[in-house]
Design a protein around this motif. Sequence first.
Motif, PDB file in Angstrom:
ATOM      1  N   ALA A  40      39.373  48.360  51.766  1.00 55.73           N
ATOM      2  CA  ALA A  40      39.000  47.300  50.830  1.00 55.73           C
ATOM      3  C   ALA A  40      39.589  45.971  51.287  1.00 55.73           C
ATOM      4  CB  ALA A  40      39.491  47.657  49.423  1.00 55.73           C
ATOM      5  N   SER A  43      37.792  44.648  54.290  1.00 58.26           N
ATOM      6  CA  SER A  43      36.502  44.026  53.969  1.00 58.26           C
ATOM      7  C   SER A  43      36.698  42.604  53.470  1.00 58.26           C
ATOM      8  CB  SER A  43      35.766  44.830  52.890  1.00 58.26           C
ATOM      9  OG  SER A  43      35.426  46.090  53.389  1.00 58.26           O
ATOM     10  N   PHE A  44      37.721  42.426  52.624  1.00 63.06           N
ATOM     11  CA  PHE A  44      38.008  41.084  52.124  1.00 63.06           C
ATOM     12  C   PHE A  44      38.398  40.154  53.278  1.00 63.06           C
ATOM     13  CE2 PHE A  44      40.928  37.798  50.749  1.00 63.06           C
ATOM     14  CZ  PHE A  44      40.240  37.232  49.683  1.00 63.06           C
ATOM     15  N   ALA A 246      39.567  59.960  54.673  1.00 59.62           N
ATOM     16  CA  ALA A 246      39.688  58.555  54.260  1.00 59.62           C
ATOM     17  C   ALA A 246      40.970  57.921  54.786  1.00 59.62           C
ATOM     18  CB  ALA A 246      39.641  58.464  52.739  1.00 59.62           C
TER      19      ALA A 246
ATOM     20  N   ALA B  13      38.916  47.034  44.323  1.00 64.63           N
ATOM     21  CA  ALA B  13      38.358  47.575  45.568  1.00 64.63           C
ATOM     22  C   ALA B  13      36.889  47.202  45.697  1.00 64.63           C
ATOM     23  CB  ALA B  13      38.532  49.097  45.598  1.00 64.63           C
ATOM     24  N   ASP B  16      36.464  43.552  46.752  1.00 68.70           N
ATOM     25  CA  ASP B  16      36.748  43.374  48.178  1.00 68.70           C
ATOM     26  C   ASP B  16      35.574  43.850  49.028  1.00 68.70           C
ATOM     27  OD1 ASP B  16      39.232  42.288  47.884  1.00 68.70           O
ATOM     28  OD2 ASP B  16      40.356  44.094  48.397  1.00 68.70           O
ATOM     29  N   ILE B  17      35.086  45.046  48.729  1.00 66.74           N
ATOM     30  CA  ILE B  17      34.102  45.670  49.613  1.00 66.74           C
ATOM     31  C   ILE B  17      32.710  45.081  49.411  1.00 66.74           C
ATOM     32  CG2 ILE B  17      32.866  47.852  49.997  1.00 66.74           C
ATOM     33  CD1 ILE B  17      35.692  49.161  49.618  1.00 66.74           C
ATOM     34  N   GLN B  19      32.107  42.221  48.255  1.00 62.83           N
ATOM     35  CA  GLN B  19      32.219  40.771  48.405  1.00 62.83           C
ATOM     36  C   GLN B  19      31.626  40.032  47.220  1.00 62.83           C
ATOM     37  OE1 GLN B  19      30.928  39.884  52.447  1.00 62.83           O
ATOM     38  NE2 GLN B  19      32.080  41.694  53.078  1.00 62.83           N
ATOM     39  N   LEU B  43      29.801  54.282  50.746  1.00 62.96           N
ATOM     40  CA  LEU B  43      30.743  55.143  51.468  1.00 62.96           C
ATOM     41  C   LEU B  43      32.095  54.436  51.623  1.00 62.96           C
ATOM     42  CD1 LEU B  43      31.473  57.674  53.119  1.00 62.96           C
ATOM     43  CD2 LEU B  43      30.380  56.598  55.098  1.00 62.96           C
ATOM     44  N   ASN B  44      32.038  53.141  51.964  1.00 66.05           N
ATOM     45  CA  ASN B  44      33.295  52.394  52.112  1.00 66.05           C
ATOM     46  C   ASN B  44      34.083  52.363  50.807  1.00 66.05           C
ATOM     47  OD1 ASN B  44      33.037  51.817  54.812  1.00 66.05           O
ATOM     48  ND2 ASN B  44      31.965  49.877  54.491  1.00 66.05           N
ATOM     49  N   VAL B  46      33.939  54.647  48.357  1.00 63.49           N
ATOM     50  CA  VAL B  46      34.466  55.997  48.142  1.00 63.49           C
ATOM     51  C   VAL B  46      35.744  56.192  48.974  1.00 63.49           C
ATOM     52  CG1 VAL B  46      34.033  58.442  48.635  1.00 63.49           C
ATOM     53  CG2 VAL B  46      32.271  57.055  47.505  1.00 63.49           C
ATOM     54  N   LEU B  47      35.686  55.804  50.252  1.00 62.06           N
ATOM     55  CA  LEU B  47      36.829  55.988  51.152  1.00 62.06           C
ATOM     56  C   LEU B  47      38.021  55.147  50.703  1.00 62.06           C
ATOM     57  CD1 LEU B  47      34.890  55.958  54.529  1.00 62.06           C
ATOM     58  CD2 LEU B  47      36.050  57.924  53.526  1.00 62.06           C
ATOM     59  N   ALA B  48      37.729  53.912  50.279  1.00 60.31           N
ATOM     60  CA  ALA B  48      38.811  53.016  49.865  1.00 60.31           C
ATOM     61  C   ALA B  48      39.532  53.600  48.651  1.00 60.31           C
ATOM     62  CB  ALA B  48      38.261  51.628  49.554  1.00 60.31           C
ATOM     63  N   LYS B  52      43.346  54.778  48.607  1.00 58.47           N
ATOM     64  CA  LYS B  52      44.248  54.009  47.764  1.00 58.47           C
ATOM     65  C   LYS B  52      44.884  54.879  46.682  1.00 58.47           C
ATOM     66  CE  LYS B  52      43.666  49.626  45.274  1.00 58.47           C
ATOM     67  NZ  LYS B  52      42.694  48.536  45.108  1.00 58.47           N
TER      68      LYS B  52
END
Lengths: 628, 82
Positions: A40, A43-44, A246, B13, B16-17, B19, B43-44, B46-48, B52
């Motif tokens: 996350a 990406s930011f 992950a 999250a 961030d992902i 945007q 997917l990103n 889910v993974l994040a 986390k």
Amino acid sequence: MCQVTGSVRDEADEWIAAGHAGKAAAALQEIFRVEGGSGAAASFVVSRYEKIRTALGLRPHRVAILRSFTVEPVVPLLRAAGFAAGLDLSVHVGEFNAYVQEIVDGGSALYGFAADTAILAVDSRDAAARLWRDWSALSSAEARSEIDGVIERFRNWIAAFRGHSQASLIVHSLASPEAMARGILDAQMEASQAEAFQEINREVRKAAREQRGVYVLDYDALIARHGRSGWGDDRKWLTVRMPFAAGHVGDMAREWMRFLRPLSGKVAKAVAVDLDNTLWGGVIGEDGIDGIKLGDEYPGAAYREVQRALLDLRRRGILLAVCSKNNPSDAMEVLERHPEMLLRPEHFAAIRIDWNDKAGNLREIAAELNIGIDAMAFLDDNPVERQQVRGDLPEVAVIELPADAPQFARAIREAPVFERLALSAEDAQRGDMYRVQRERQKLESAAGSREDFYRSLEQEAEIGRVTGATLARVAQLTQKTNQFNLTTRRYTEQEIERMSDSPDWRVYWLRVRDRFSDNGLVGVAALRRNGHAWEIDTLLLSCRVIGRTVETAFLAYLIDETVGAGASVIEGWFLPTKKNAPASEFYSSHGFRLAEETGKGARWVLDLPQQAVRYPEWIRMTRHGEVK
Amino acid sequence: MMASTTFEKVRGAAADILQAPVAQITPASSPVTIESWDSVQHLNLVLALEEKLGIQFEPEEMDKMNSIGEIVDLVDAKLKAN
């Protein structure tokens, strides 16, 4: 992992809105440093860097990923790590499982992308499915032919790639299965499943060594390092074909960065280290030479491991320096006399032990070593010192150390900024060369005039055309030399090889010896023929030999060579950068006339034959291969 | 640092992902309302969250994550079960 509060994100956005790219980048680096493994945060960070990348003047590098599995979630982490390292990575991800077609088809999107580096990442379950899945059903003859087939395919892919592209290629080795088909019996048998994968990997390494610019990423070792049983998440493999859990997406990105750093030249040439609680346990000023902790026993053993790791870096060509707040006499006593020290004063190319602030001392060390501040790394156990250096000198690579000393050595060994993909004889000797340099400087200050100094150096310049044995070092010099470099054009080994094979190009190297030492291969020139004019495409000198008139000797030799080849004119561009001021007067001081000036630089011309450039009398010239 | 609710963690999250501004993300946000929410970003996300929060989603659950509200409910149920 702790999350930086929203306020740092807001701060980054405010700096971007205000047009302060440098301050925005510092805030983004802070987010990435603290939340580094998080997709996350990555990406930011990437989305905000997109807005300031042009203002920052980052080094571009194009990466193509050929894959048999899902890598998309790694891309933001890779790009964020790149941005934080000063690299603007453009990433092309090949079609899912289309890597074979993309490699063999010269017109594929892969080659259209014009990558600097390609990564071939194929999962064992795709590349060696029968060996992975059906091992116990295979006869030994069938197993043999499967193994040979896999090796053959890797060889063909590598050769086909090199046939179509001069880009660097990183090949993932194959992972071994976690559980062998025959259980513990596998280790007792001659036809072992584990051995089959090891054999394939050995042969892939061999195939890579036979080509220029092909490197193996030991994927099996990467998994082992992180724990094989926890690396993958079967749910992810079965649903989205992603072979890592992950928590390991960031580890894949970091592993790729270990290659992309040296491939793009974003590496440290020197590391400045603190002393108290970094090279030994305790504080010398308080604990005294008998009180500090250093030796074979815990906790002193942890610091010995730090010293061992630093000695390994030194043998890799990375210079060591001391940067410590201490009384010089206390600290030097440890360096010189403590019986358990592995590092001694002669291992350090520069030493700063005083009470000045570390940022200032780092600047001085970089100047003394004649390297850019962005080629410095900094190692200190104290987070306050690290934060201060990060703030004052954002170009310096500050090594993150955990709180726990036994983990220091690993942090040093895993830092991508110290990675190298080739080791030349010059690298292994570099540490000693700087010690010799100090002796040279003593001689210089004792000499009555410049000419006396030049004569007393007893220099010998040897010049040759590039061959297989010198390719790696020549390419490395074009990648790393910033100061005495007329055009700062970066070339890979593959590109240099192509140039040297072409009838229109000549690539020369220069080696300099003097009374103190053999400086090694320290100069490169690449000349291109345009009819009767020869253009100096590249001319560079390592900072080790700047200011000793060897550039004049090199130029005189190049002129002789071009005259011999029928040239009537020799010309070249000077393309200014932030760092190459030491080369700015090169053409004008050697009698070239200014022919053209554009926004990017100036073109200088010398008509041949000429009288302006002569061999300095104090340098003995040798043509490579000539017996004198 | 104050403990944040599951919704705040998921929203952070997702912002961030995908945007998107944090304020724009509500329990009703979904691939229909947020344009950048495609299968790769799903997917990103889910993974994040897995990374986390130290949880793992089952394949069946990944089909039931059709909005921020549904994701928050699922994460809450998982955190309670742990």
